[in-house]
Design a protein around this motif. Structure first.
Motif, PDB file in Angstrom:
ATOM      1  N   ARG A   1      34.479  34.548  45.291  1.00 12.65           N
ATOM      2  CA  ARG A   1      34.190  34.430  46.716  1.00 12.65           C
ATOM      3  C   ARG A   1      32.862  33.727  46.980  1.00 12.65           C
ATOM      4  NH1 ARG A   1      35.402  40.073  48.295  1.00 12.65           N
ATOM      5  NH2 ARG A   1      33.188  40.192  48.817  1.00 12.65           N
ATOM      6  N   GLN A   2      32.031  33.635  45.947  1.00 15.85           N
ATOM      7  CA  GLN A   2      30.744  32.959  46.132  1.00 15.85           C
ATOM      8  C   GLN A   2      30.919  31.457  46.327  1.00 15.85           C
ATOM      9  OE1 GLN A   2      28.816  34.108  42.522  1.00 15.85           O
ATOM     10  NE2 GLN A   2      28.330  36.171  43.221  1.00 15.85           N
ATOM     11  N   SER A   3      32.049  30.924  45.910  1.00 14.89           N
ATOM     12  CA  SER A   3      32.330  29.496  45.992  1.00 14.89           C
ATOM     13  C   SER A   3      33.219  29.195  47.192  1.00 14.89           C
ATOM     14  CB  SER A   3      33.030  29.036  44.707  1.00 14.89           C
ATOM     15  OG  SER A   3      33.705  27.817  44.874  1.00 14.89           O
ATOM     16  N   SER A   4      32.893  28.132  47.922  1.00 17.28           N
ATOM     17  CA  SER A   4      33.730  27.728  49.050  1.00 17.28           C
ATOM     18  C   SER A   4      35.154  27.444  48.611  1.00 17.28           C
ATOM     19  CB  SER A   4      33.160  26.471  49.716  1.00 17.28           C
ATOM     20  OG  SER A   4      31.885  26.721  50.251  1.00 17.28           O
ATOM     21  N   MET A   5      35.307  26.954  47.382  1.00 14.59           N
ATOM     22  CA  MET A   5      36.633  26.628  46.874  1.00 14.59           C
ATOM     23  C   MET A   5      37.297  27.800  46.166  1.00 14.59           C
ATOM     24  SD  MET A   5      35.957  22.714  45.550  1.00 14.59           S
ATOM     25  CE  MET A   5      37.692  22.406  45.231  1.00 14.59           C
ATOM     26  N   ARG A   6      36.579  28.935  46.095  1.00 14.03           N
ATOM     27  CA  ARG A   6      37.115  30.166  45.510  1.00 14.03           C
ATOM     28  C   ARG A   6      37.618  29.937  44.089  1.00 14.03           C
ATOM     29  NH1 ARG A   6      34.784  31.256  49.689  1.00 14.03           N
ATOM     30  NH2 ARG A   6      35.497  32.753  51.272  1.00 14.03           N
ATOM     31  N   LEU A   7      36.762  29.344  43.255  1.00 15.50           N
ATOM     32  CA  LEU A   7      37.194  29.020  41.905  1.00 15.50           C
ATOM     33  C   LEU A   7      36.065  29.164  40.908  1.00 15.50           C
ATOM     34  CD1 LEU A   7      35.699  26.090  41.564  1.00 15.50           C
ATOM     35  CD2 LEU A   7      37.788  25.193  42.552  1.00 15.50           C
ATOM     36  N   PHE A   8      36.445  29.232  39.639  1.00 11.86           N
ATOM     37  CA  PHE A   8      35.546  29.014  38.528  1.00 11.86           C
ATOM     38  C   PHE A   8      35.778  27.582  38.065  1.00 11.86           C
ATOM     39  CE2 PHE A   8      35.479  33.711  36.961  1.00 11.86           C
ATOM     40  CZ  PHE A   8      34.697  34.044  38.058  1.00 11.86           C
TER      41      PHE A   8
ATOM     42  N   GLY B   1      32.081  23.968  42.986  1.00 11.28           N
ATOM     43  CA  GLY B   1      32.976  24.243  44.102  1.00 11.28           C
ATOM     44  C   GLY B   1      32.255  24.619  45.382  1.00 11.28           C
ATOM     45  N   HIS B   2      30.984  24.256  45.468  1.00  8.67           N
ATOM     46  CA  HIS B   2      30.082  24.574  46.564  1.00  8.67           C
ATOM     47  C   HIS B   2      29.815  26.074  46.675  1.00  8.67           C
ATOM     48  CE1 HIS B   2      28.825  25.234  50.892  1.00  8.67           C
ATOM     49  NE2 HIS B   2      27.820  24.603  50.294  1.00  8.67           N
ATOM     50  N   THR B   3      28.786  26.503  45.958  1.00 11.69           N
ATOM     51  CA  THR B   3      28.376  27.900  46.032  1.00 11.69           C
ATOM     52  C   THR B   3      27.674  28.173  47.350  1.00 11.69           C
ATOM     53  OG1 THR B   3      28.162  28.056  43.644  1.00 11.69           O
ATOM     54  CG2 THR B   3      26.952  29.670  44.943  1.00 11.69           C
ATOM     55  N   GLU B   4      28.075  29.246  48.013  1.00 16.14           N
ATOM     56  CA  GLU B   4      27.489  29.623  49.303  1.00 16.14           C
ATOM     57  C   GLU B   4      26.343  30.609  49.131  1.00 16.14           C
ATOM     58  OE1 GLU B   4      30.699  31.100  51.647  1.00 16.14           O
ATOM     59  OE2 GLU B   4      31.885  29.267  51.433  1.00 16.14           O
ATOM     60  N   GLY B   5      26.309  31.311  48.017  1.00 11.65           N
ATOM     61  CA  GLY B   5      25.266  32.289  47.745  1.00 11.65           C
ATOM     62  C   GLY B   5      25.619  33.059  46.498  1.00 11.65           C
ATOM     63  N   LEU B   6      24.633  33.760  45.924  1.00 16.75           N
ATOM     64  CA  LEU B   6      24.855  34.435  44.653  1.00 16.75           C
ATOM     65  C   LEU B   6      24.580  35.924  44.724  1.00 16.75           C
ATOM     66  CD1 LEU B   6      23.542  31.872  42.027  1.00 16.75           C
ATOM     67  CD2 LEU B   6      25.894  32.532  42.472  1.00 16.75           C
ATOM     68  N   SER B   7      24.670  36.531  45.879  1.00 17.26           N
ATOM     69  CA  SER B   7      24.574  37.981  45.926  1.00 17.26           C
ATOM     70  C   SER B   7      25.847  38.568  45.369  1.00 17.26           C
ATOM     71  CB  SER B   7      24.354  38.477  47.358  1.00 17.26           C
ATOM     72  OG  SER B   7      24.389  39.876  47.383  1.00 17.26           O
ATOM     73  N   ASN B   8      25.711  39.390  44.351  1.00 19.42           N
ATOM     74  CA  ASN B   8      26.887  40.002  43.735  1.00 19.42           C
ATOM     75  C   ASN B   8      27.283  41.319  44.404  1.00 19.42           C
ATOM     76  OD1 ASN B   8      27.088  37.982  41.819  1.00 19.42           O
ATOM     77  ND2 ASN B   8      25.680  38.989  40.431  1.00 19.42           N
ATOM     78  N   PHE B   9      26.578  41.697  45.463  1.00 17.62           N
ATOM     79  CA  PHE B   9      26.851  42.972  46.092  1.00 17.62           C
ATOM     80  C   PHE B   9      27.983  42.834  47.100  1.00 17.62           C
ATOM     81  CE2 PHE B   9      22.408  43.095  44.815  1.00 17.62           C
ATOM     82  CZ  PHE B   9      22.400  44.245  44.031  1.00 17.62           C
ATOM     83  N   LEU B  10      28.905  43.751  47.040  1.00 19.75           N
ATOM     84  CA  LEU B  10      29.987  43.761  48.010  1.00 19.75           C
ATOM     85  C   LEU B  10      29.443  44.149  49.375  1.00 19.75           C
ATOM     86  CD1 LEU B  10      32.767  45.596  45.986  1.00 19.75           C
ATOM     87  CD2 LEU B  10      32.695  43.181  46.563  1.00 19.75           C
ATOM     88  N   GLU B  11      30.091  43.627  50.414  1.00 19.39           N
ATOM     89  CA  GLU B  11      29.706  44.024  51.757  1.00 19.39           C
ATOM     90  C   GLU B  11      29.983  45.509  51.944  1.00 19.39           C
ATOM     91  OE1 GLU B  11      28.229  42.210  54.013  1.00 19.39           O
ATOM     92  OE2 GLU B  11      28.212  40.452  52.702  1.00 19.39           O
ATOM     93  N   PRO B  12      29.103  46.247  52.628  1.00 13.50           N
ATOM     94  CA  PRO B  12      29.324  47.680  52.821  1.00 13.50           C
ATOM     95  C   PRO B  12      30.525  47.926  53.721  1.00 13.50           C
ATOM     96  CG  PRO B  12      27.450  46.921  54.116  1.00 13.50           C
ATOM     97  CD  PRO B  12      27.865  45.769  53.252  1.00 13.50           C
TER      98      PRO B  12
END
Length: 266
Positions: free
Chosen positions: A218-225, A255-266
């Motif tokens: 989900r960190q990538s706009s393209m949703r990929l590795f 794939g255009h990373t939007e951010g690298l927070s690994n924390f799930l949204e509460p």
């Protein structure tokens, strides 16, 4: 058959650190397919032996690149073997620990900085004299962690941000010698390394690996590795005449990373 790229040939010499596995090995094979002479180093003795046996233009050393004296000795051998170097790829690195700053083991911090940052200085210091006579391309493999904060991955992030600063600095220092210096920032690359990171993260958070993998994607706009070949394609472009006027740049392949927070949204 590998499509030919201009400016790479049987006379082109290439050095790749950590080149006997993962992204490094993929890049090494692609440069060999262009007819280049490719020398790798790695701590994986069997991997280096297998690489040397794979192709008549392949050579290598078993070297820990965080040890300056071993790096220096290795490049003395490379100088005797090739006499010059056209392409340098600084690829060595480890993921480092996953921990909050107050829980970080200083020894793990030092180990990560030694491998992910100090080694790039050591290798570049020794490789530069071999490149000055006829110019060439230096490529530093950084990470998209160099473009964001990365919770729980402090030493890795610190090293990767520093690599971008060195890339700019060395591009300025060496441009007059027709040496271009660029950085590639991969996103998460399919393979054993990212799977290991996912497993450790999942264990630390009490989550499943599938849940963590989804967070990462989900960190990538393209949703990929991305794939190792995506990194190799970019390295070939930068090392060839197609990239002959590109220097001091950071290229994200993620794939255009939007951010690298690994924390799930509460």
């Amino acid at each position: 058959m590998e499509p030919r790229v201009p400016g790479l040939s049987s006379g082109s010499t290439v050095f790749i650190s950590a080149g006997a596995s993962g992204i490094g090995l993929t890049m090494a094979k692609r440069f060999l397919a262009q007819g280049c002479l490719v020398h790798v180093c790695d701590i994986n003795e069997q991997g280096v032996a297998d690489f040397i046996a794979s192709h008549p233009n392949a050579s290598g050393d078993v070297v820990d690149v965080s040890d300056y004296q071993r790096v220096k000795t290795m490049f003395e051998g490379i100088a005797a073997q090739f006499g010059h170097l056209d392409v340098l790829i600084n690829n060595a690195g480890i993921a480092g620990p996953t921990a909050a700053v107050e829980d970080m083991d200083p020894n793990e911090w030092d180990k990560t900085i030694a491998i992910d940052l100090n080694s790039i200085f050591y290798v570049t210091k020794e490789a530069t004299p071999l490149m000055k006579a006829r110019g060439g391309a230096m490529i530093n493999i950084a990470s998209n962690a160099a473009l964001f904060g990365f919770p729980l991955r402090g030493p890795y992030t610190a090293a990767k941000w520093a690599i971008l600063g060195l890339t700019k600095t060395w591009a300025m220092e060496l441009g007059v010698n027709k040496i271009r210096v660029n950085a590639i920032c991969p996103g998460s690359v399919n393979g054993p390394r990212i799977e290991g990171v996912i497993e450790r993260d999942a264990a630390g958070r009490g989550m499943t690996t599938d849940e963590i993998r989804t967070v990462y994607q989900r960190q990538s706009s393209m949703r990929l590795f991305v794939e190792a070949d995506d990194i190799a394609n970019t390295a070939l472009f930068l090392a060839s005449d197609m990239g002959k006027s590109i220097s001091g740049q950071t290229i994200a392949v993620d794939g255009h990373t939007e951010g690298l927070s690994n924390f799930l949204e509460p």
